[in-house]
Motif scaffolding. Structure first.
Motif, PDB file in Angstrom:
ATOM      1  N   LYS A  71       0.840  -1.197   0.000  1.00 28.49           N
ATOM      2  CA  LYS A  71       0.000   0.000   0.000  1.00 28.49           C
ATOM      3  C   LYS A  71       0.880   1.253   0.000  1.00 28.49           C
ATOM      4  N   ASN A  72       1.946   1.254   0.767  1.00 27.43           N
ATOM      5  CA  ASN A  72       2.869   2.387   0.843  1.00 27.43           C
ATOM      6  C   ASN A  72       3.553   2.621  -0.508  1.00 27.43           C
ATOM      7  N   GLY A 111       2.377   1.731  -3.424  1.00 28.66           N
ATOM      8  CA  GLY A 111       1.335   2.213  -4.328  1.00 28.66           C
ATOM      9  C   GLY A 111       1.062   3.691  -4.141  1.00 28.66           C
ATOM     10  N   GLU A 112       1.019   4.124  -2.897  1.00 36.12           N
ATOM     11  CA  GLU A 112       0.799   5.553  -2.626  1.00 36.12           C
ATOM     12  C   GLU A 112       1.967   6.388  -3.151  1.00 36.12           C
ATOM     13  N   GLN A 113       3.183   5.877  -2.942  1.00 38.59           N
ATOM     14  CA  GLN A 113       4.357   6.600  -3.440  1.00 38.59           C
ATOM     15  C   GLN A 113       4.336   6.685  -4.962  1.00 38.59           C
ATOM     16  N   LEU A 114       3.967   5.585  -5.609  1.00 41.30           N
ATOM     17  CA  LEU A 114       3.874   5.586  -7.075  1.00 41.30           C
ATOM     18  C   LEU A 114       2.812   6.568  -7.553  1.00 41.30           C
ATOM     19  N   ASN A 115       1.671   6.580  -6.865  1.00 41.18           N
ATOM     20  CA  ASN A 115       0.615   7.518  -7.244  1.00 41.18           C
ATOM     21  C   ASN A 115       1.070   8.964  -7.072  1.00 41.18           C
ATOM     22  N   LYS A 116       1.759   9.248  -5.976  1.00 39.46           N
ATOM     23  CA  LYS A 116       2.267  10.610  -5.753  1.00 39.46           C
ATOM     24  C   LYS A 116       3.308  10.984  -6.800  1.00 39.46           C
ATOM     25  N   TYR A 163       4.705  13.914 -11.687  1.00 41.00           N
ATOM     26  CA  TYR A 163       5.159  13.875 -13.080  1.00 41.00           C
ATOM     27  C   TYR A 163       4.096  14.464 -14.000  1.00 41.00           C
ATOM     28  N   ARG A 164       2.859  14.087 -13.785  1.00 38.97           N
ATOM     29  CA  ARG A 164       1.746  14.598 -14.589  1.00 38.97           C
ATOM     30  C   ARG A 164       1.639  16.114 -14.472  1.00 38.97           C
ATOM     31  N   TYR A 214       3.593   9.707  -9.813  1.00 36.31           N
ATOM     32  CA  TYR A 214       2.919   9.881 -11.099  1.00 36.31           C
ATOM     33  C   TYR A 214       2.193  11.221 -11.150  1.00 36.31           C
ATOM     34  N   GLU A 215       1.550  11.595 -10.073  1.00 36.89           N
ATOM     35  CA  GLU A 215       0.830  12.872 -10.045  1.00 36.89           C
ATOM     36  C   GLU A 215       1.796  14.047 -10.172  1.00 36.89           C
TER      37      GLU A 215
END
Length: 69
Positions: free
Chosen positions: A3-4, A6-11, A16-17, A13-14
């Motif tokens: 979960k940690n 995944g959250e780091q990847l989402n952050k 980067y976006r 990616y956001e």
């Protein structure tokens, strides 16, 4: 732990976006400024050409007046 990550990847990616959107906005803004400056340059060149033609006419008129004296 998954979960940690995944959250780091989402952050990440956001971030980067957002960076890509900021870059695209900056590029678009720069292109618009370049187009505006190029238009201003064209307008100034036209004014210079007009002024040069007026100067040439005035010089020829002056030369004609001086020749008649």
């Amino acid at each position: 732990m998954d979960k940690n990550i995944g959250e780091q990847l989402n952050k990440a990616y956001e971030a980067y976006r957002q960076a890509c959107m900021d870059r695209d906005y900056a590029v678009k803004e720069l292109q618009q400024k370049v187009e505006n400056y190029m238009q201003q340059i064209r307008e100034q060149q036209e004014k210079i050409e007009l002024q040069n033609s007026i100067i040439a006419k005035l010089k020829s008129q002056l030369a004609a007046l001086n020749a008649n004296r």
